[in-house]
Design a protein around this motif. Structure first.
Motif, PDB file in Angstrom:
ATOM      1  N   GLY A  56      -8.138 -12.599  12.258  1.00  0.00           N
ATOM      2  CA  GLY A  56      -7.136 -12.923  11.243  1.00  0.00           C
ATOM      3  C   GLY A  56      -7.451 -12.260   9.915  1.00  0.00           C
ATOM      4  O   GLY A  56      -6.558 -11.722   9.247  1.00  0.00           O
ATOM      5  N   LEU A  57      -8.717 -12.285   9.518  1.00  0.00           N
ATOM      6  CA  LEU A  57      -9.109 -11.634   8.260  1.00  0.00           C
ATOM      7  C   LEU A  57      -8.901 -10.127   8.330  1.00  0.00           C
ATOM      8  O   LEU A  57      -8.424  -9.505   7.373  1.00  0.00           O
ATOM      9  CB  LEU A  57     -10.581 -11.942   7.945  1.00  0.00           C
ATOM     10  CG  LEU A  57     -10.884 -13.358   7.481  1.00  0.00           C
ATOM     11  CD1 LEU A  57     -12.389 -13.566   7.341  1.00  0.00           C
ATOM     12  CD2 LEU A  57     -10.191 -13.644   6.165  1.00  0.00           C
ATOM     13  N   GLU A  58      -9.256  -9.534   9.456  1.00  0.00           N
ATOM     14  CA  GLU A  58      -9.053  -8.090   9.611  1.00  0.00           C
ATOM     15  C   GLU A  58      -7.572  -7.748   9.563  1.00  0.00           C
ATOM     16  O   GLU A  58      -7.175  -6.761   8.936  1.00  0.00           O
ATOM     17  CB  GLU A  58      -9.676  -7.606  10.919  1.00  0.00           C
ATOM     18  CG  GLU A  58     -11.191  -7.595  10.909  1.00  0.00           C
ATOM     19  CD  GLU A  58     -11.790  -7.240  12.255  1.00  0.00           C
ATOM     20  OE1 GLU A  58     -11.040  -7.142  13.251  1.00  0.00           O
ATOM     21  OE2 GLU A  58     -13.018  -7.059  12.313  1.00  0.00           O
ATOM     22  N   ASN A  59      -6.743  -8.570  10.199  1.00  0.00           N
ATOM     23  CA  ASN A  59      -5.299  -8.337  10.161  1.00  0.00           C
ATOM     24  C   ASN A  59      -4.763  -8.484   8.743  1.00  0.00           C
ATOM     25  O   ASN A  59      -3.911  -7.705   8.306  1.00  0.00           O
ATOM     26  CB  ASN A  59      -4.572  -9.295  11.101  1.00  0.00           C
ATOM     27  CG  ASN A  59      -4.822  -8.981  12.562  1.00  0.00           C
ATOM     28  OD1 ASN A  59      -5.301  -7.911  12.905  1.00  0.00           O
ATOM     29  ND2 ASN A  59      -4.533  -9.936  13.423  1.00  0.00           N
ATOM     30  N   SER A  60      -5.272  -9.470   8.013  1.00  0.00           N
ATOM     31  CA  SER A  60      -4.828  -9.691   6.637  1.00  0.00           C
ATOM     32  C   SER A  60      -5.204  -8.496   5.766  1.00  0.00           C
ATOM     33  O   SER A  60      -4.398  -8.012   4.961  1.00  0.00           O
ATOM     34  CB  SER A  60      -5.460 -10.971   6.093  1.00  0.00           C
ATOM     35  OG  SER A  60      -5.157 -11.127   4.733  1.00  0.00           O
ATOM     36  N   ARG A  61      -6.420  -8.006   5.925  1.00  0.00           N
ATOM     37  CA  ARG A  61      -6.853  -6.838   5.142  1.00  0.00           C
ATOM     38  C   ARG A  61      -6.030  -5.612   5.508  1.00  0.00           C
ATOM     39  O   ARG A  61      -5.656  -4.828   4.638  1.00  0.00           O
ATOM     40  CB  ARG A  61      -8.337  -6.570   5.363  1.00  0.00           C
ATOM     41  CG  ARG A  61      -9.214  -7.584   4.682  1.00  0.00           C
ATOM     42  CD  ARG A  61     -10.667  -7.257   4.853  1.00  0.00           C
ATOM     43  NE  ARG A  61     -11.495  -8.269   4.225  1.00  0.00           N
ATOM     44  CZ  ARG A  61     -12.756  -8.453   4.499  1.00  0.00           C
ATOM     45  NH1 ARG A  61     -13.360  -7.694   5.388  1.00  0.00           N
ATOM     46  NH2 ARG A  61     -13.443  -9.392   3.882  1.00  0.00           N
ATOM     47  N   ALA A  62      -5.769  -5.440   6.790  1.00  0.00           N
ATOM     48  CA  ALA A  62      -4.955  -4.290   7.213  1.00  0.00           C
ATOM     49  C   ALA A  62      -3.548  -4.402   6.640  1.00  0.00           C
ATOM     50  O   ALA A  62      -2.958  -3.398   6.207  1.00  0.00           O
ATOM     51  CB  ALA A  62      -4.909  -4.205   8.739  1.00  0.00           C
ATOM     52  N   LEU A  63      -3.000  -5.617   6.607  1.00  0.00           N
ATOM     53  CA  LEU A  63      -1.674  -5.827   6.028  1.00  0.00           C
ATOM     54  C   LEU A  63      -1.674  -5.513   4.535  1.00  0.00           C
ATOM     55  O   LEU A  63      -0.747  -4.873   4.026  1.00  0.00           O
ATOM     56  CB  LEU A  63      -1.212  -7.261   6.276  1.00  0.00           C
ATOM     57  CG  LEU A  63       0.171  -7.631   5.758  1.00  0.00           C
ATOM     58  CD1 LEU A  63       1.228  -6.777   6.461  1.00  0.00           C
ATOM     59  CD2 LEU A  63       0.447  -9.095   5.983  1.00  0.00           C
ATOM     60  N   ASP A  64      -2.728  -5.945   3.837  1.00  0.00           N
ATOM     61  CA  ASP A  64      -2.833  -5.635   2.408  1.00  0.00           C
ATOM     62  C   ASP A  64      -2.902  -4.128   2.180  1.00  0.00           C
ATOM     63  O   ASP A  64      -2.253  -3.588   1.282  1.00  0.00           O
ATOM     64  CB  ASP A  64      -4.072  -6.305   1.800  1.00  0.00           C
ATOM     65  CG  ASP A  64      -3.944  -7.812   1.699  1.00  0.00           C
ATOM     66  OD1 ASP A  64      -2.801  -8.309   1.794  1.00  0.00           O
ATOM     67  OD2 ASP A  64      -4.983  -8.483   1.535  1.00  0.00           O
ATOM     68  N   ARG A  65      -3.705  -3.433   2.994  1.00  0.00           N
ATOM     69  CA  ARG A  65      -3.800  -1.974   2.855  1.00  0.00           C
ATOM     70  C   ARG A  65      -2.454  -1.319   3.137  1.00  0.00           C
ATOM     71  O   ARG A  65      -2.030  -0.408   2.426  1.00  0.00           O
ATOM     72  CB  ARG A  65      -4.858  -1.409   3.813  1.00  0.00           C
ATOM     73  CG  ARG A  65      -6.253  -1.480   3.242  1.00  0.00           C
ATOM     74  CD  ARG A  65      -7.245  -0.786   4.158  1.00  0.00           C
ATOM     75  NE  ARG A  65      -8.017  -1.846   4.786  1.00  0.00           N
ATOM     76  CZ  ARG A  65      -8.197  -2.010   6.071  1.00  0.00           C
ATOM     77  NH1 ARG A  65      -7.725  -1.156   6.925  1.00  0.00           N
ATOM     78  NH2 ARG A  65      -8.899  -3.016   6.538  1.00  0.00           N
ATOM     79  N   THR A  66      -1.763  -1.798   4.169  1.00  0.00           N
ATOM     80  CA  THR A  66      -0.462  -1.233   4.519  1.00  0.00           C
ATOM     81  C   THR A  66       0.539  -1.464   3.393  1.00  0.00           C
ATOM     82  O   THR A  66       1.306  -0.557   3.041  1.00  0.00           O
ATOM     83  CB  THR A  66       0.059  -1.863   5.826  1.00  0.00           C
ATOM     84  OG1 THR A  66      -0.907  -1.628   6.854  1.00  0.00           O
ATOM     85  CG2 THR A  66       1.387  -1.279   6.233  1.00  0.00           C
ATOM     86  N   THR A  67       0.521  -2.659   2.816  1.00  0.00           N
ATOM     87  CA  THR A  67       1.425  -2.966   1.713  1.00  0.00           C
ATOM     88  C   THR A  67       1.141  -2.053   0.524  1.00  0.00           C
ATOM     89  O   THR A  67       2.069  -1.524  -0.098  1.00  0.00           O
ATOM     90  CB  THR A  67       1.275  -4.447   1.298  1.00  0.00           C
ATOM     91  OG1 THR A  67       1.527  -5.261   2.435  1.00  0.00           O
ATOM     92  CG2 THR A  67       2.227  -4.805   0.183  1.00  0.00           C
ATOM     93  N   GLY A  68      -0.120  -1.845   0.218  1.00  0.00           N
ATOM     94  CA  GLY A  68      -0.495  -0.944  -0.874  1.00  0.00           C
ATOM     95  C   GLY A  68      -0.022   0.474  -0.612  1.00  0.00           C
ATOM     96  O   GLY A  68       0.498   1.152  -1.519  1.00  0.00           O
ATOM     97  N   LEU A  69      -0.199   0.933   0.617  1.00  0.00           N
ATOM     98  CA  LEU A  69       0.240   2.290   0.955  1.00  0.00           C
ATOM     99  C   LEU A  69       1.760   2.412   0.881  1.00  0.00           C
ATOM    100  O   LEU A  69       2.293   3.444   0.446  1.00  0.00           O
ATOM    101  CB  LEU A  69      -0.250   2.669   2.354  1.00  0.00           C
ATOM    102  CG  LEU A  69      -1.755   2.895   2.468  1.00  0.00           C
ATOM    103  CD1 LEU A  69      -2.136   3.102   3.933  1.00  0.00           C
ATOM    104  CD2 LEU A  69      -2.193   4.083   1.634  1.00  0.00           C
ATOM    105  N   GLU A  70       2.479   1.357   1.292  1.00  0.00           N
ATOM    106  CA  GLU A  70       3.938   1.387   1.202  1.00  0.00           C
ATOM    107  C   GLU A  70       4.380   1.474  -0.254  1.00  0.00           C
ATOM    108  O   GLU A  70       5.306   2.216  -0.582  1.00  0.00           O
ATOM    109  CB  GLU A  70       4.538   0.135   1.848  1.00  0.00           C
ATOM    110  CG  GLU A  70       4.510   0.159   3.358  1.00  0.00           C
ATOM    111  CD  GLU A  70       5.020  -1.135   3.971  1.00  0.00           C
ATOM    112  OE1 GLU A  70       5.274  -2.106   3.229  1.00  0.00           O
ATOM    113  OE2 GLU A  70       5.169  -1.166   5.204  1.00  0.00           O
TER     114      GLU A  70
END
Length: 146
Positions: free
Chosen positions: A60-74
């Protein structure tokens, strides 16, 4: 085969009878080992469940971090696209203004050519003022740059 030295069938003594407490000690030891085994099995299962829970939390933490990175890249991509659109609009404005400037230069050259032969013959009135062309589109408000 030779028999054991000094041993004969008549000389074998039966084992002495063990006291009652030895049987109770053996039964108690067996029960203690069985209980310890069951406790170890229970603890092992409990640890397995805890490990699975920790793995799920980690995922869950890894998914959350990946989502944050994806949001930043978007967000970066959106701002880059917006800047590119501003550059494209400015580029098209520059092309329009360059074409208008070229047309004005050509018109000025024609006016000068017409005025040159007549200036030797007689003085003339100054050429009419050239009005600048209207702007092709209003300027869009600039977005703040991060």
């Amino acid at each position: 085969m030779a028999p054991f030295p000094g041993a004969s069938a008549s000389k074998i003594r039966p084992l002495p009878q063990l006291p009652d407490w030895v049987n109770w000690l053996q039964a108690g030891s067996t029960v203690l080992l069985a209980v310890l085994f069951l406790v170890m099995v229970g603890k092992t299962r409990q640890q397995g469940v805890q490990i699975l829970e920790l793995q799920e939390r980690l995922q869950g933490l890894e998914n959350s971090r990946a989502l944050d990175r994806t949001t930043g890249l978007e967000e970066q991509l959106r701002s880059t696209v917006e800047r590119l659109q501003v550059v494209e609009r400015n580029s098209s404005r520059i092309e329009v203004l360059s074409a208008e400037a070229a047309a004005l230069k050509a018109e000025l050259g024609r006016i000068k050519q017409r005025a040159a032969p007549s200036s030797t013959a007689r003085p003339t009135a100054p050429p009419p003022p050239v009005t600048p062309p209207a702007s092709p589109e209003p300027a869009a408000p600039e977005t703040p740059q991060p």
